[in-house]
Write an enzyme that holds these catalytic residues in place. Structure first.
Site, PDB file in Angstrom:
ATOM      1  N   TYR A 154      42.085  41.973  41.564  1.00  0.00           N
ATOM      2  CA  TYR A 154      40.943  42.868  41.343  1.00  0.00           C
ATOM      3  C   TYR A 154      39.995  42.849  42.547  1.00  0.00           C
ATOM      4  O   TYR A 154      39.583  43.899  43.049  1.00  0.00           O
ATOM      5  CB  TYR A 154      40.223  42.414  40.072  1.00  0.00           C
ATOM      6  CG  TYR A 154      39.098  43.308  39.628  1.00  0.00           C
ATOM      7  CD1 TYR A 154      39.354  44.521  38.993  1.00  0.00           C
ATOM      8  CD2 TYR A 154      37.773  42.947  39.834  1.00  0.00           C
ATOM      9  CE1 TYR A 154      38.306  45.339  38.574  1.00  0.00           C
ATOM     10  CE2 TYR A 154      36.737  43.750  39.412  1.00  0.00           C
ATOM     11  CZ  TYR A 154      37.009  44.943  38.787  1.00  0.00           C
ATOM     12  OH  TYR A 154      35.976  45.750  38.381  1.00  0.00           O
ATOM     13  N   LYS A 158      39.053  45.970  45.034  1.00  0.00           N
ATOM     14  CA  LYS A 158      37.674  46.482  45.122  1.00  0.00           C
ATOM     15  C   LYS A 158      37.100  46.321  46.529  1.00  0.00           C
ATOM     16  O   LYS A 158      36.252  47.108  46.951  1.00  0.00           O
ATOM     17  CB  LYS A 158      36.791  45.791  44.082  1.00  0.00           C
ATOM     18  CG  LYS A 158      37.180  46.132  42.628  1.00  0.00           C
ATOM     19  CD  LYS A 158      37.059  47.620  42.351  1.00  0.00           C
ATOM     20  CE  LYS A 158      37.281  47.971  40.904  1.00  0.00           C
ATOM     21  NZ  LYS A 158      37.109  49.405  40.630  1.00  0.00           N
TER      22      LYS A 158
END
Ligand code: NAI
Length: 246
Positions: A154, A158
């Protein structure tokens, strides 16, 4: 109204932050396309918004699939006549420490959170270039800025969104298109609600405002970046996190 007559695509619009953004944008006069994989919730929310007189239309899309995204954007343009605003909000988590992380979960998170942003922007941007105007808002995360325990996939996705945002700001500024990102902090949606309450309490204590974000807190930042009020804000990553690290 701040978005009067503007056509806005919001991906991941059927739940959480995206859903709050569909409402805020429509309240400000936008014609909103709620793009989401989740057809059941999307249709239900579309009916709810329409009953309140808000111009929100659900169209199903899987942002990971370029062919599917192309059909989705083409349908949007057929229905609305163009695209003024794209909010690349769809995102997922598949958390675990690196040692335990299944490579399929690593790849899936990159497919949605990174390739999905690439796909939607790649297909939508020609419609903005032809008008010499547009607003692209990408959703990053505090995890992408500072890293986070158990979020290799993640955080990587990002952080990459920040890199893409800044590259596109350099490419499309001369075409009259603003490109920015929002980095939400811990926000009360399904994504956070599946975490143990103890972890959520720890999160809260690390936030200067001592509370989680509300989806509307993030939707309001999207709204600012979608409106004319932010016309000279470009290549920026707006942290909306209650003051986690300053
Ligand atoms: P959520 O889980 O409530 O909603 C995400 C939406 O994306 C869902 O409607 C889901 O159906 C949709 N989606 C998932 N995969 C998709 C695909 N392949 N194609 C189309 N739609 C798909 O999540 P939430 O919390 O509202 O997050 C929104 C964005 O904000 C995400 O990018 C997330 O990473 C980011 N974010 C959220 C934070 C939080 O604390 N909730 C913190 C920082 C960033």
């Amino acid at each position: 109204m701040r978005l009067s007559g503007k056509v806005a695509i919001i991906t991941g619009g059927a739940n959480g932050i995206g859903l709050a953004a569909c409402e805020r944008f429509a309240e400000e006069g936008a014609k909103v396309i709620m793009g989401d994989f989740d057809e059941v919730t999307g249709k239900k929310e579309e009916a709810f918004f329409k009953s309140k007189g808000l111009d929100v239309t659900f169209l199903q899309v899987d942002v990971t699939n370029l062919k599917n995204v192309t059909a989705f954007v083409t349908k949007t343009v057929e229905l609305m006549g163009g695209i003024d605003i794209l909010v690349n909000n769809a995102g997922i988590t598949r958390d675990s420490t690196l040692v335990k992380m299944d490579p399929a979960d690593f790849q899936r998170v990159l497919d949605v959170n990174l390739t999905g942003v690439f796909n939607c922007t790649k297909v939508a941007i020609p419609y903005m270039i032809e008008k010499n105007a547009g607003k692209i808002i990408n959703t990053s995360s505090v995890s992408g800025i500072y890293g986070n325990f158990g979020q290799t996939n993640y955080a990587a996705s990002k952080a990459a969104v920040v890199g893409m945002t800044k590259s596109w700001a350099k490419e499309f500024g001369r075409k009259g298109i603003n490109v920015n990102a929002v980095a939400p902090g811990f926000t009360r949606t399904a994504m956070v609600e599946k975490m143990p309450e103890k972890v959520v309490d720890q999160m809260k204590s690390s936030i200067a405002l001592q509370r989680l974000g509300d989806p509307r807190d993030i939707a309001n930042a999207y709204l600012f970046l979608a409106s004319d009020e932010s016309n000279y804000v470009h290549g920026h990553v707006l942290h909306v996190d209650g003051g986690i690290i300053m």
